[in-house]
Design a protein around this motif. Structure first.
Motif, short mmCIF file in Angstrom:
data_model
loop_
_atom_site.label_atom_id
_atom_site.label_comp_id
_atom_site.label_asym_id
_atom_site.label_seq_id
_atom_site.Cartn_x
_atom_site.Cartn_y
_atom_site.Cartn_z
N THR A 157 -1.83 -41.82 -24.48
CA THR A 157 -2.71 -40.96 -24.10
C THR A 157 -2.65 -40.11 -22.98
O THR A 157 -1.96 -40.46 -21.83
N LYS B 159 -1.04 -47.42 -23.38
CA LYS B 159 -0.39 -46.86 -22.19
C LYS B 159 -1.21 -45.60 -21.69
O LYS B 159 -0.82 -44.28 -22.27
N GLU C 156 -0.76 -41.48 -16.37
CA GLU C 156 -0.57 -42.01 -15.03
C GLU C 156 -1.30 -41.39 -13.94
O GLU C 156 -1.48 -41.70 -12.97
N SER D 120 1.53 -33.64 -24.57
CA SER D 120 2.29 -32.33 -24.55
C SER D 120 3.06 -32.30 -25.75
O SER D 120 3.67 -33.51 -26.15
N LEU E 163 -1.13 -32.67 -30.38
CA LEU E 163 -0.55 -31.88 -29.04
C LEU E 163 -1.18 -30.77 -28.56
O LEU E 163 -2.50 -30.71 -28.52
N CYS F 200 -7.24 -29.21 -24.80
CA CYS F 200 -6.37 -28.73 -25.81
C CYS F 200 -6.87 -27.74 -26.80
O CYS F 200 -6.33 -26.89 -27.21
N GLU G 243 1.10 -22.48 -23.73
CA GLU G 243 -0.15 -23.25 -23.21
C GLU G 243 -0.19 -23.29 -21.67
O GLU G 243 0.80 -23.83 -21.25
P1 NAD Z 1 2.24 -35.61 -21.59
O1 NAD Z 1 2.83 -35.23 -22.66
O2 NAD Z 1 2.73 -35.34 -20.27
O3 NAD Z 1 1.74 -37.18 -21.23
C1 NAD Z 1 1.11 -38.00 -22.33
C2 NAD Z 1 1.26 -39.28 -22.25
O4 NAD Z 1 2.71 -39.55 -22.87
C3 NAD Z 1 1.18 -40.09 -20.97
O5 NAD Z 1 0.55 -41.25 -21.17
C4 NAD Z 1 2.63 -39.99 -20.51
O6 NAD Z 1 2.84 -40.86 -19.47
C5 NAD Z 1 3.28 -40.33 -21.69
N1 NAD Z 1 4.63 -39.99 -21.83
C6 NAD Z 1 5.56 -39.30 -20.97
N2 NAD Z 1 6.75 -39.45 -21.55
C7 NAD Z 1 6.91 -40.47 -22.35
C8 NAD Z 1 7.79 -40.86 -23.23
N3 NAD Z 1 8.98 -40.46 -23.09
N4 NAD Z 1 7.50 -41.89 -24.16
C9 NAD Z 1 6.34 -42.48 -24.16
N5 NAD Z 1 5.30 -41.95 -23.71
C10 NAD Z 1 5.50 -40.65 -22.77
O7 NAD Z 1 0.70 -34.87 -21.49
P2 NAD Z 1 -0.39 -34.81 -20.16
O8 NAD Z 1 0.01 -33.74 -19.34
O9 NAD Z 1 -1.03 -36.06 -20.03
O10 NAD Z 1 -1.76 -34.09 -21.23
C11 NAD Z 1 -2.06 -32.57 -21.51
C12 NAD Z 1 -1.39 -32.22 -22.84
O11 NAD Z 1 -2.09 -33.04 -23.92
C13 NAD Z 1 -1.35 -30.82 -22.98
O12 NAD Z 1 -0.50 -30.34 -23.72
C14 NAD Z 1 -2.65 -30.92 -24.02
O13 NAD Z 1 -2.89 -29.82 -24.97
C15 NAD Z 1 -2.33 -32.25 -24.89
N6 NAD Z 1 -3.81 -32.73 -25.54
C16 NAD Z 1 -3.85 -32.49 -26.86
C17 NAD Z 1 -4.94 -33.21 -27.49
C18 NAD Z 1 -4.86 -33.04 -28.95
O14 NAD Z 1 -5.88 -33.91 -29.29
N7 NAD Z 1 -4.46 -32.24 -29.63
C19 NAD Z 1 -5.96 -33.68 -26.68
C20 NAD Z 1 -5.99 -33.38 -25.47
C21 NAD Z 1 -4.68 -33.14 -24.84
#
Ligand code: NAD
Length: 481
Positions: free
Chosen positions: A149, A175, A178, A229, A251, A284, A383
């Motif tokens: 998440t 998970k 962070e 993301s 995403l 998002c 974005e």
């Molecule tokens: P992020 O992708 O950086 O991180 C999301 C999660 O993925 C974190 O828990 C992170 O630790 C984990 N992660 C990172 N690398 C990984 C890997 N290699 N393997 C497994 N897990 C990994 O996103 P963020 O910065 O926390 O959140 C913002 C993003 O989330 C924005 O792009 C937003 O649009 C999107 N978002 C989408 C929705 C939706 O429902 N469509 C809702 C909320 C946020």
């Protein structure tokens, strides 16, 4: 005093085998440490998955109403602690108090909702060709769900994955992001207090590339639900599908609100500003593009700038808009502001950090509006994830629709219009998972499916409502002759 959190694995609060920790700080006052967490290794994540796998059969065989009763108790515990959780969420993630309170309430409602759903699980009875055959379907859990998440709804998003997964007899490993794990860990305290059996719900904190990756790639994980993301989501999708797992990825977005020549311009400006600047633009579904008919363009720009200027920024519970979650998110937004200016967009309001004692070193940024944006500008395509609105001028409805669809994303889209035919056409032709008429792009009730098209989601699965149940279950057809 900063709280020290541990992982919750197999019903125990445990330390990471690494012996290492990491901290989070308050984005409104970054010298204040909010909490300290386990910096888990891949081995810690593996242990959590193994606990979940060992507990899965017994949980699946627990009568669904009993599973629901634990979810209901969890909801009630969270509800009783709402004020405290709201304060913690605001302190760690920066969300304005009213928004944080709304988010905690959403988590409570989600648990109540799926507690009731658990009572209603089942299959369907069908007519069979054989005269004495009972033909029916049953729903079975997928198995172990790995849940990854983001930080922007740090309790609501974990809740909307955990509750349907548990209701349907799956066990889970979460998970959380962070950047803001505290409220998700508080959710596990509530599950523990509510009597969740050991191993059924597990959480490990740590970084994505180690802890997250270990959850996603573990052999005993059957389903992966990821929100975050696009870049990480793509990687997670590839790894999880390669292993034959069921996977959903939710995403990013570049969500438009179209304003037609028949719109009430003040109403349109309010709808757009609420969608763009709510949750500091860190949603998002945030409205990041206003696509405006030329006949009302000037009037709309004046009205939306007025709206942006009226937003009170600041920390805690007295203000409308909090800071960005982190220094890197703030820098990302400021970079996009510079990019937009270099591309030739006109800065109509905002454009930097606010000044004044109450802002200190906090990651605050002004609600920002750019006009004269062309659809191929980066500010109209990428974005930002901050309170930055791009206003684009269009000649007519067809042009508006083309511009609205001219992005790689398709999460949420809205139109403000007084013309029913235009509204119908928009709903039919806009490329988005959520289409709204005379409403802001943000906000969705918990009982309707949520997801996007194009690069906003893997399109096979949706979340929330019955779609949440579908993702975590497999239908079996039974002939009983
Ligand atoms: P992020 O992708 O950086 O991180 C999301 C999660 O993925 C974190 O828990 C992170 O630790 C984990 N992660 C990172 N690398 C990984 C890997 N290699 N393997 C497994 N897990 C990994 O996103 P963020 O910065 O926390 O959140 C913002 C993003 O989330 C924005 O792009 C937003 O649009 C999107 N978002 C989408 C929705 C939706 O429902 N469509 C809702 C909320 C946020």
């Amino acid at each position: 005093m900063a709280e020290r959190y541990h992982n919750y694995v197999d019903g125990q609060w445990t330390e990471s085998e690494t012996g290492e920790t990491f901290e989070t700080t308050n984005p409104a006052a970054p010298t204040e440490v909010v909490a300290e967490y386990e910096q888990s290794s891949a081995a810690d994540a593996d242990a959590a998955v193994e606990a979940a796998a060992a507990a899965q059969e017994a949980w699946a065989n627990t009568p669904a109403p009993e599973r629901g009763a634990i979810l209901r108790e969890t909801a009630s515990i969270l509800e009783n602690r709402k004020a405290e959780l709201t304060e913690l969420l605001t302190r760690e993630e920066g969300k304005a108090h009213a928004e944080a309170s709304g988010e905690v309430q959403r988590a409570v409602d989600i648990f109540y909702y799926y507690a009731e759903k658990a009572r209603d699980l089942g299959g369907t009875v069908k007519s069979a060709s054989g005269p004495h055959t009972n033909l029916y379907t049953v729903s079975e859990p997928v198995g172990v769900a790995g849940l990854i998440t983001p930080w922007n709804y740090p309790i609501a998003i974990p809740a909307w994955k955990i509750a349907p997964a548990l209701a349907t007899g799956n066990t889970v490993v979460l998970k959380p992001a962070e950047v803001a794990p505290a409220v998700a860990l508080e959710l596990f305290k509530a599950l523990d207090e509510a009597g969740i059996p050991d191993g059924v719900a597990n959480v490990v904190t740590g970084f994505g590339a180690t802890t997250g990756d270990a959850v996603v790639t573990h052999d005993e994980v059957d389903a992966v639900s990821f929100t975050g993301s696009g870049q990480v989501g793509q990687l997670v999708y590839e790894k999880a599908t390669e292993d034959g797992k069921r996977v959903q990825t939710e995403l990013g977005g570049k969500n438009p609100t179209v304003v037609t020549d028949s719109a009430d311009v003040d109403e349109a400006a309010e709808i757009v500003a609420n969608g763009a600047f709510g949750t500091t633009g860190q949603s998002c579904t945030a409205c990041s593009r206003a696509v405006v008919h030329t006949d009302v363009y000037d009037e709309f720009v004046d009205a939306v700038v007025e709206q942006a200027k009226s937003i009170e920024i600041g920390p805690g519970d007295e203000y409308d808009m909090g800071p960005q979650v982190s220094e890197s998110e703030l820098e990302g937004t400021l970079d996009y502001i510079e990019i937009a200016e270099n591309e030739g967009a006109i800065l109509a309001t905002g454009g930097g950090q606010p000044e004044g004692d109450r802002f200190g070193d906090g990651y605050f940024v002004e609600p920002t509006v750019f006009t004269d944006v062309e659809t191929d500008f980066r500010i109209a395509q990428e974005e930002v994830f901050g309170p930055v609105l791009a206003v684009l001028e269009v000649e007519d409805f067809d042009d508006a629709l083309a511009v609205a669809n001219d992005v790689q994303y398709g999460l949420s889209a809205s139109i403000v219009t007084d013309d029913h035919t235009e509204a119908e056409r928009f709903v039919r032709d806009v490329e988005a998972g959520v289409a709204k008429v005379n409403e802001k792009t943000t906000g969705l009730e918990l009982h309707v499916p949520f997801g996007g098209v194009k690069n906003s989601s893997s399109e096979t699965w949706r979340e929330q409502g019955d779609a949440g149940i579908d993702f975590y279950t497999i239908e079996k057809t039974v002939y009983d002759g």
